[in-house]
Motif scaffolding. Structure first.
Motif, mmCIF file in Angstrom:
data_model
loop_
_atom_site.group_PDB
_atom_site.id
_atom_site.type_symbol
_atom_site.label_atom_id
_atom_site.label_comp_id
_atom_site.label_asym_id
_atom_site.label_seq_id
_atom_site.Cartn_x
_atom_site.Cartn_y
_atom_site.Cartn_z
ATOM 1 N N ILE A 53 0.817 -1.218 0.000
ATOM 2 C CA ILE A 53 0.000 0.000 0.000
ATOM 3 C C ILE A 53 0.853 1.272 0.000
ATOM 4 O O ILE A 53 0.334 2.367 0.209
ATOM 5 C CB ILE A 53 -0.956 0.021 1.210
ATOM 6 C CG1 ILE A 53 -0.179 -0.064 2.526
ATOM 7 C CG2 ILE A 53 -1.969 -1.112 1.110
ATOM 8 C CD1 ILE A 53 -1.065 0.100 3.746
ATOM 9 N N GLY A 54 2.132 1.150 -0.208
ATOM 10 C CA GLY A 54 3.003 2.316 -0.303
ATOM 11 C C GLY A 54 3.104 3.079 1.012
ATOM 12 O O GLY A 54 3.358 2.496 2.062
ATOM 13 N N PHE A 55 2.870 4.389 0.955
ATOM 14 C CA PHE A 55 3.037 5.258 2.125
ATOM 15 C C PHE A 55 1.723 5.502 2.874
ATOM 16 O O PHE A 55 1.642 6.442 3.675
ATOM 17 C CB PHE A 55 3.636 6.599 1.703
ATOM 18 C CG PHE A 55 5.076 6.507 1.273
ATOM 19 C CD1 PHE A 55 6.101 6.585 2.209
ATOM 20 C CD2 PHE A 55 5.406 6.319 -0.060
ATOM 21 C CE1 PHE A 55 7.429 6.492 1.822
ATOM 22 C CE2 PHE A 55 6.735 6.224 -0.458
ATOM 23 C CZ PHE A 55 7.750 6.313 0.485
ATOM 24 N N ASP A 56 0.714 4.665 2.640
ATOM 25 C CA ASP A 56 -0.575 4.869 3.300
ATOM 26 C C ASP A 56 -0.471 4.781 4.815
ATOM 27 O O ASP A 56 -1.175 5.513 5.534
ATOM 28 C CB ASP A 56 -1.596 3.843 2.787
ATOM 29 C CG ASP A 56 -2.066 4.162 1.376
ATOM 30 O OD1 ASP A 56 -1.668 5.223 0.850
ATOM 31 O OD2 ASP A 56 -2.807 3.354 0.797
ATOM 32 N N ASN A 57 0.379 3.884 5.315
ATOM 33 C CA ASN A 57 0.537 3.762 6.772
ATOM 34 C C ASN A 57 1.109 5.042 7.376
ATOM 35 O O ASN A 57 0.709 5.464 8.464
ATOM 36 C CB ASN A 57 1.448 2.584 7.113
ATOM 37 C CG ASN A 57 0.751 1.250 6.946
ATOM 38 O OD1 ASN A 57 -0.446 1.126 7.175
ATOM 39 N ND2 ASN A 57 1.498 0.231 6.530
ATOM 40 N N PHE A 58 2.046 5.665 6.662
ATOM 41 C CA PHE A 58 2.645 6.912 7.156
ATOM 42 C C PHE A 58 1.616 8.040 7.141
ATOM 43 O O PHE A 58 1.575 8.867 8.061
ATOM 44 C CB PHE A 58 3.858 7.278 6.307
ATOM 45 C CG PHE A 58 5.007 6.327 6.441
ATOM 46 C CD1 PHE A 58 5.964 6.500 7.435
ATOM 47 C CD2 PHE A 58 5.131 5.239 5.597
ATOM 48 C CE1 PHE A 58 7.024 5.633 7.571
ATOM 49 C CE2 PHE A 58 6.192 4.358 5.724
ATOM 50 C CZ PHE A 58 7.143 4.552 6.718
ATOM 51 N N TYR A 60 -1.556 7.653 7.454
ATOM 52 C CA TYR A 60 -2.496 7.345 8.536
ATOM 53 C C TYR A 60 -1.928 7.779 9.890
ATOM 54 O O TYR A 60 -2.658 8.299 10.735
ATOM 55 C CB TYR A 60 -2.796 5.851 8.535
ATOM 56 C CG TYR A 60 -3.682 5.406 9.685
ATOM 57 C CD1 TYR A 60 -5.018 5.772 9.735
ATOM 58 C CD2 TYR A 60 -3.162 4.627 10.714
ATOM 59 C CE1 TYR A 60 -5.828 5.370 10.791
ATOM 60 C CE2 TYR A 60 -3.960 4.222 11.777
ATOM 61 C CZ TYR A 60 -5.298 4.591 11.809
ATOM 62 O OH TYR A 60 -6.084 4.197 12.857
ATOM 63 N N ILE A 61 -0.624 7.576 10.064
ATOM 64 C CA ILE A 61 0.029 7.976 11.322
ATOM 65 C C ILE A 61 -0.149 9.464 11.570
ATOM 66 O O ILE A 61 -0.539 9.894 12.664
ATOM 67 C CB ILE A 61 1.540 7.640 11.283
ATOM 68 C CG1 ILE A 61 1.742 6.134 11.319
ATOM 69 C CG2 ILE A 61 2.269 8.288 12.449
ATOM 70 C CD1 ILE A 61 3.167 5.724 11.040
ATOM 71 N N LEU A 64 -3.526 10.642 12.787
ATOM 72 C CA LEU A 64 -3.958 10.305 14.139
ATOM 73 C C LEU A 64 -3.763 11.507 15.067
ATOM 74 O O LEU A 64 -2.727 12.185 15.014
ATOM 75 C CB LEU A 64 -3.152 9.113 14.676
ATOM 76 C CG LEU A 64 -3.387 7.765 13.973
ATOM 77 C CD1 LEU A 64 -2.427 6.718 14.530
ATOM 78 C CD2 LEU A 64 -4.829 7.306 14.159
ATOM 79 N N PRO A 65 -4.717 11.771 15.935
ATOM 80 C CA PRO A 65 -4.606 12.954 16.811
ATOM 81 C C PRO A 65 -3.518 12.819 17.869
ATOM 82 O O PRO A 65 -3.045 13.831 18.393
ATOM 83 C CB PRO A 65 -6.002 13.031 17.465
ATOM 84 C CG PRO A 65 -6.526 11.625 17.406
ATOM 85 C CD PRO A 65 -5.985 11.049 16.125
ATOM 86 N N ASP A 66 -3.117 11.599 18.195
ATOM 87 C CA ASP A 66 -2.139 11.397 19.268
ATOM 88 C C ASP A 66 -0.693 11.503 18.798
ATOM 89 O O ASP A 66 0.216 11.629 19.622
ATOM 90 C CB ASP A 66 -2.331 10.012 19.903
ATOM 91 C CG ASP A 66 -3.694 9.861 20.550
ATOM 92 O OD1 ASP A 66 -4.253 10.896 20.950
ATOM 93 O OD2 ASP A 66 -4.188 8.729 20.650
ATOM 94 N N THR A 67 -0.453 11.422 17.498
ATOM 95 C CA THR A 67 0.919 11.317 16.998
ATOM 96 C C THR A 67 1.775 12.512 17.383
ATOM 97 O O THR A 67 2.892 12.354 17.891
ATOM 98 C CB THR A 67 0.914 11.159 15.464
ATOM 99 O OG1 THR A 67 0.154 10.002 15.105
ATOM 100 C CG2 THR A 67 2.329 11.014 14.941
ATOM 101 N N GLY A 266 1.314 -2.896 10.407
ATOM 102 C CA GLY A 266 1.888 -1.991 9.417
ATOM 103 C C GLY A 266 2.086 -0.599 9.971
ATOM 104 O O GLY A 266 3.129 0.038 9.763
ATOM 105 N N VAL A 267 1.103 -0.108 10.711
ATOM 106 C CA VAL A 267 1.183 1.233 11.291
ATOM 107 C C VAL A 267 2.296 1.280 12.338
ATOM 108 O O VAL A 267 3.090 2.231 12.397
ATOM 109 C CB VAL A 267 -0.165 1.633 11.914
ATOM 110 C CG1 VAL A 267 -0.054 2.996 12.582
ATOM 111 C CG2 VAL A 267 -1.260 1.634 10.866
ATOM 112 N N ALA A 268 2.361 0.251 13.184
ATOM 113 C CA ALA A 268 3.396 0.205 14.219
ATOM 114 C C ALA A 268 4.788 0.173 13.597
ATOM 115 O O ALA A 268 5.710 0.848 14.072
ATOM 116 C CB ALA A 268 3.197 -1.016 15.109
ATOM 117 N N THR A 269 4.945 -0.613 12.538
ATOM 118 C CA THR A 269 6.244 -0.676 11.858
ATOM 119 C C THR A 269 6.600 0.649 11.216
ATOM 120 O O THR A 269 7.765 1.049 11.201
ATOM 121 C CB THR A 269 6.234 -1.785 10.789
ATOM 122 O OG1 THR A 269 5.818 -3.013 11.384
ATOM 123 C CG2 THR A 269 7.614 -1.975 10.184
#
Length: 299
Positions: A53-58, A60-61, A64-67, A266-269
């Motif tokens: 999915i490419g950079f979708d996880n990044f 998404y990060i 996120l309001p907590d990032t 994926g998000v954690a990685t």
């Protein structure tokens, strides 16, 4: 001849290869898993069967309001630890250097160095009891002074400072030994010349001792820059709770919850990879500063 020398030093080569194999298997081998940051990873499909999915996880990060708050917490706690972790051992080393009793000096060195060998799993249990709002010795003392008891480990305002204070308490003994070693390298003739000039103990410390340890202080300070995003997973994980997430949650604990609690691998990685890349840049920068200002070289 080269082959004879290699045979002669065979035991040393075996020791080197054993360490190198360990690093390859447990440090570089797992780096293959970094591709999960660019996948919608499913354990059933495996590392090479999951959807790319490419950079979708990044993306998404960052949505996120907590990032942002987690990154701020990490940098804030890490920087405070760096500053306090430099100041405390320097002051302690200077004070110990003035002691005349060698026996008492060694006793103090041993006492302050002992917490360094204890894990946070053990120390966290001790600290939870000491800082308990009901029966902890700290709150008993506060109550005896007529002040209100405070739940330090459950108060979002106090928690970051508890982390810094306890980390310094655990590690400043190790730094003290480093600076005491640096103090022994100062030429005694400089002190003799200062005494002849009529310098007091304070003046000797100010004009001889402190300049003598400046190179090692600069070295330790620059090398610590690489730890800006390392606020101490073991310590935070064993001491924090949901009530202090707003000020105590750091990148490492954030990755832990995303990956192992929420199963968002994926998000954690992706968070872990972001931290690794930034840390690599900071470490490279810090080694460059260490070489320029303190003459430090790896080789």
């Amino acid at each position: 001849m080269p082959h004879k020398r290699m045979f002669k030093d065979g035991q040393l080569h075996v020791m080197v290869w054993a360490g190198l194999l360990f690093v390859l298997v447990f440090a570089y081998g797992p780096m293959v898993g970094a591709v999960i940051a660019f996948q919608k990873f499913l354990p059933t499909k495996g590392l090479f069967g999951s959807e790319w999915i490419g950079f979708d996880n990044f993306r998404y990060i960052y949505s996120l309001p907590d990032t942002t708050q987690v990154i701020y917490n990490t940098v804030f706690i890490a920087v405070m630890k760096m500053v306090a972790g430099l100041a405390a051992p320097i002051v302690t080393a200077l004070l110990l250097n003035e002691l005349r009793s060698r026996l008492f000096k060694r006793f103090v060195q041993t006492v302050v160095y002992m917490p360094h060998f204890l894990s946070w799993v053990i120390l966290s249990g001790v600290l939870i009891d000491i800082l308990s709002p009901n029966y902890g010795i700290v709150n008993d003392l506060i109550a005896a002074l007529g002040m209100k008891r405070t739940f330090f480990l459950g108060n979002e305002q106090w928690f970051p400072y508890v982390l810094v204070t306890t980390d310094v308490w655990k590690e400043f003994g190790f730094g003290t030994i480093v600076y005491l070693a640096a103090l022994t390298g100062i030429n005694p003739m400089l002190y003799e010349a200062a005494v002849i000039d009529g310098a007091s103990r304070w003046k000797q410390t100010l004009h001889v001792t402190l300049p003598g340890v400046v190179p090692i202080v600069v070295l330790m300070a620059t090398l610590s820059l690489g730890n800006v995003l390392n606020a101490g997973f073991d310590q935070v994980f064993n001491l924090y709770s949901p009530s202090v997430y707003s000020t105590g949650d750091i990148l490492d604990t954030y990755v832990y919850r995303l990956g192992l609690v929420n199963f968002e691998f994926g998000v954690a990685t992706a968070v872990g990879l972001f931290k690794a890349v930034v840390s690599l840049v900071l470490i490279s920068f810090s080694y460059g500063l260490a070489y320029r200002f303190a003459g430090y070289r790896i080789f």
